[in-house]
Design a protein around this motif. Structure first.
Motif, PDB file in Angstrom:
ATOM      1  N   ALA A 113       0.821  -1.213   0.000  1.00  0.00           N
ATOM      2  CA  ALA A 113       0.000   0.000   0.000  1.00  0.00           C
ATOM      3  C   ALA A 113       0.855   1.262   0.000  1.00  0.00           C
ATOM      4  O   ALA A 113       0.437   2.297  -0.525  1.00  0.00           O
ATOM      5  N   ALA A 114       2.050   1.193   0.592  1.00  0.00           N
ATOM      6  CA  ALA A 114       2.856   2.396   0.791  1.00  0.00           C
ATOM      7  C   ALA A 114       3.224   3.116  -0.509  1.00  0.00           C
ATOM      8  O   ALA A 114       3.093   4.347  -0.585  1.00  0.00           O
ATOM      9  N   PRO A 115       3.677   2.416  -1.556  1.00  0.00           N
ATOM     10  CA  PRO A 115       4.012   3.150  -2.788  1.00  0.00           C
ATOM     11  C   PRO A 115       2.814   3.887  -3.384  1.00  0.00           C
ATOM     12  O   PRO A 115       2.957   5.019  -3.860  1.00  0.00           O
ATOM     13  N   LEU A 116       1.646   3.257  -3.340  1.00  0.00           N
ATOM     14  CA  LEU A 116       0.453   3.910  -3.875  1.00  0.00           C
ATOM     15  C   LEU A 116       0.105   5.137  -3.041  1.00  0.00           C
ATOM     16  O   LEU A 116      -0.196   6.208  -3.590  1.00  0.00           O
ATOM     17  N   LEU A 117       0.146   5.013  -1.721  1.00  0.00           N
ATOM     18  CA  LEU A 117      -0.187   6.147  -0.864  1.00  0.00           C
ATOM     19  C   LEU A 117       0.795   7.291  -1.054  1.00  0.00           C
ATOM     20  O   LEU A 117       0.391   8.463  -1.109  1.00  0.00           O
ATOM     21  N   ARG A 118       2.076   6.978  -1.186  1.00  0.00           N
ATOM     22  CA  ARG A 118       3.073   8.043  -1.401  1.00  0.00           C
ATOM     23  C   ARG A 118       2.802   8.798  -2.697  1.00  0.00           C
ATOM     24  O   ARG A 118       2.854  10.036  -2.739  1.00  0.00           O
ATOM     25  N   ALA A 119       2.526   8.060  -3.763  1.00  0.00           N
ATOM     26  CA  ALA A 119       2.249   8.705  -5.051  1.00  0.00           C
ATOM     27  C   ALA A 119       0.981   9.537  -4.970  1.00  0.00           C
ATOM     28  O   ALA A 119       0.904  10.639  -5.538  1.00  0.00           O
ATOM     29  N   TRP A 120      -0.020   9.026  -4.274  1.00  0.00           N
ATOM     30  CA  TRP A 120      -1.296   9.732  -4.136  1.00  0.00           C
ATOM     31  C   TRP A 120      -1.100  11.037  -3.367  1.00  0.00           C
ATOM     32  O   TRP A 120      -1.569  12.102  -3.804  1.00  0.00           O
ATOM     33  N   LEU A 121      -0.398  10.974  -2.241  1.00  0.00           N
ATOM     34  CA  LEU A 121      -0.188  12.181  -1.438  1.00  0.00           C
ATOM     35  C   LEU A 121       0.643  13.212  -2.190  1.00  0.00           C
ATOM     36  O   LEU A 121       0.392  14.424  -2.085  1.00  0.00           O
ATOM     37  N   ALA A 122       1.611  12.746  -2.959  1.00  0.00           N
ATOM     38  CA  ALA A 122       2.417  13.686  -3.746  1.00  0.00           C
ATOM     39  C   ALA A 122       1.542  14.416  -4.756  1.00  0.00           C
ATOM     40  O   ALA A 122       1.683  15.638  -4.948  1.00  0.00           O
ATOM     41  N   ARG A 123       0.627  13.684  -5.400  1.00  0.00           N
ATOM     42  CA  ARG A 123      -0.258  14.325  -6.377  1.00  0.00           C
ATOM     43  C   ARG A 123      -1.236  15.271  -5.691  1.00  0.00           C
ATOM     44  O   ARG A 123      -1.529  16.362  -6.219  1.00  0.00           O
ATOM     45  N   LEU A 124      -1.725  14.896  -4.517  1.00  0.00           N
ATOM     46  CA  LEU A 124      -2.642  15.778  -3.790  1.00  0.00           C
ATOM     47  C   LEU A 124      -1.941  17.072  -3.381  1.00  0.00           C
ATOM     48  O   LEU A 124      -2.491  18.167  -3.541  1.00  0.00           O
ATOM     49  N   ARG A 125      -0.740  16.945  -2.860  1.00  0.00           N
ATOM     50  CA  ARG A 125      -0.006  18.165  -2.461  1.00  0.00           C
ATOM     51  C   ARG A 125       0.299  19.035  -3.671  1.00  0.00           C
ATOM     52  O   ARG A 125       0.228  20.269  -3.582  1.00  0.00           O
ATOM     53  N   ALA A 126       0.632  18.408  -4.785  1.00  0.00           N
ATOM     54  CA  ALA A 126       0.910  19.175  -6.007  1.00  0.00           C
ATOM     55  C   ALA A 126      -0.324  19.922  -6.484  1.00  0.00           C
ATOM     56  O   ALA A 126      -0.199  20.980  -7.129  1.00  0.00           O
TER      57      ALA A 126
END
Length: 418
Positions: A113-126
């Motif tokens: 789950a961690a790689p997906l969550l990291r990518a998701w949070l990066a896109r949300l912050r962007a």
């Protein structure tokens, strides 16, 4: 067309439903602030993916929808917004490829789950989403009408009041309190007149009165290639095939979770429930009967069952535990028990041990856009609504889809607000 960025939306709860709502809102040009009581978001999401993140399921739409039981009609519009295929495409856009396992379940290629969550949070912050950790929402003061303009939070720096133009509540259910889903919001909403169905364990284990001999010998062992069935409250039976685990207190595992709702409801109604086990699901009753009644000579019944049926270990232990002495004296009765072994369940395990919960904000308390009827501008999403689903990707899919529905509802609400 995007909206004015001066419009501010507070998303309270940083699980999958809240994050999906934040994503949809940010895409409309709104300023989105996510508040969560924990030090980081997505903690239950990460825990769920510890053994391999089950994102969704590949089965056709009709049986997929049927997994939501009595709430299928309410969940259907959510899945129309984001179904299993759309969820896989969403993951692919984050750079996370998925695959379908042998059971039909869908997993990320890396399983984690961690790689997906990291990518998701990066896109949300962007996209401009701001995160505020260790902010525990305190609800509205007693006697005050619910307001989006006075959101009170307990923070490490003390009390903080936040004003917003709309709010999405995505506070989860009441299981795994240490990860943030503690159900503390229930009393506050009820105090303001919101109809909340009591939270109950879902996707949970059950207590069984094991003998001390059975417990000591078999606790912790998996029971594989079995079928389990139970009565449904409205009549008929539900049957599934798979595996479960014998625990110190009873049974748990994926096969148990698939039937946990009717089993739990049966206990609530009758004081106990019976799960019927088929220890040889790939054998017909006729074939089992022929094997059991075959002359065994001087062999013990245990050796006979092992030789003719391959019935050994924990399966043989279950048969000895749950069948009567009279059953073992009569090969025909024993053959019937092998295909239909009654296991009495005494109670569901405590709610905080459950994977998820049933109950929550009643659907008559929200409109079609998931806005609270008694609190204009306040929307609810995810597990805090009154629905449930078995494990297998169904729970996560609907949680995330409900976040999209709530985001769309907020967008429509703000578009009509001066």
């Amino acid at each position: 067309m995007t909206m004015n960025a001066s419009k501010r939306v507070a998303v309270i709860g940083g699980g999958p439903a809240g994050l999906m709502a934040a994503e949809g809102l940010a895409a409309q040009g709104l300023q989105v602030d996510v508040f969560d009581a924990m030090p980081s978001v997505g903690r239950k999401f990460l825990m769920a993916g510890r053994g391999g993140l089950n994102l969704t399921h590949s089965e056709p739409a009709a049986p997929f929808l049927a997994r939501y039981g009595e709430r299928a009609a309410q969940v259907a519009p959510w899945l129309a917004m984001m179904d299993a295929a759309a969820l896989r495409e969403w993951a692919h856009q984050l750079g996370v490829q998925t695959f379908v396992g042998s059971s039909g379940r869908v997993f990320p290629q890396e399983m984690k789950a961690a790689p997906l969550l990291r990518a998701w949070l990066a896109r949300l912050r962007a996209s401009g989403v701001r995160f505020h950790m260790r902010h525990r929402w305190l609800g509205w003061p007693p006697g005050d009408a619910p307001s989006v303009e006075a959101l009170r939070f307990d923070t490490p720096e003390g009390m903080r009041t936040v004003a917003a133009d709309a709010v999405v509540l995505a506070l989860g259910g009441g299981s795994w309190a240490k990860l943030g889903s503690d159900g503390a919001w229930v009393a506050g909403l009820q105090a303001h007149g919101v109809n909340v169905t009591p939270l109950r364990p879902a996707n949970c284990g059950f207590d069984v009165a094991w003998s001390e001999h059975f417990r000591q010998r078999y606790a912790g062992q998996p029971v594989k290639s079995v079928a389990m069935s139970c009565s449904l409250p409205a009549g008929g039976r539900l049957a599934r095939q798979g595996e479960f685990v014998v625990s110190q207190t009873g049974i748990e595992g994926s096969l148990v979770y698939a039937l946990s709702a009717p089993l739990r409801d049966g206990i609530d109604a009758q004081g106990q429930a019976v799960a019927t086990l088929d220890l040889a699901p790939d054998w017909s009753q006729q074939k089992v009967m022929a094997a059991v009644t075959h002359p065994r000579g001087a062999r013990s019944m245990s050796s006979h069952l092992q030789s003719r049926l391959g019935l050994t270990g924990v399966k043989a232990g279950l048969l000895r535990e749950c069948a009567s002495a009279d059953d073992f004296k009569d090969p025909e009765r024993l053959g019937l028990r092998i295909k239909a072994l009654p296991l009495t369940l005494l109670r569901a395990r405590p709610m905080d041990e459950a994977i998820s919960t049933a109950g929550g904000v009643s659907f008559d308390a929200v409109d079609a856009n998931l806005m609270l009827r008694l609190a204009p501008g306040v929307f609810a999403a995810g597990e805090m609504l009154d629905w449930e689903a078995p494990t297998g990707g169904y729970l996560l899919t609907a949680c995330m889809a409900s976040g999209r529905v709530a985001a769309l509802g907020v967008t429509g609400y703000l578009a009509g607000k001066p």
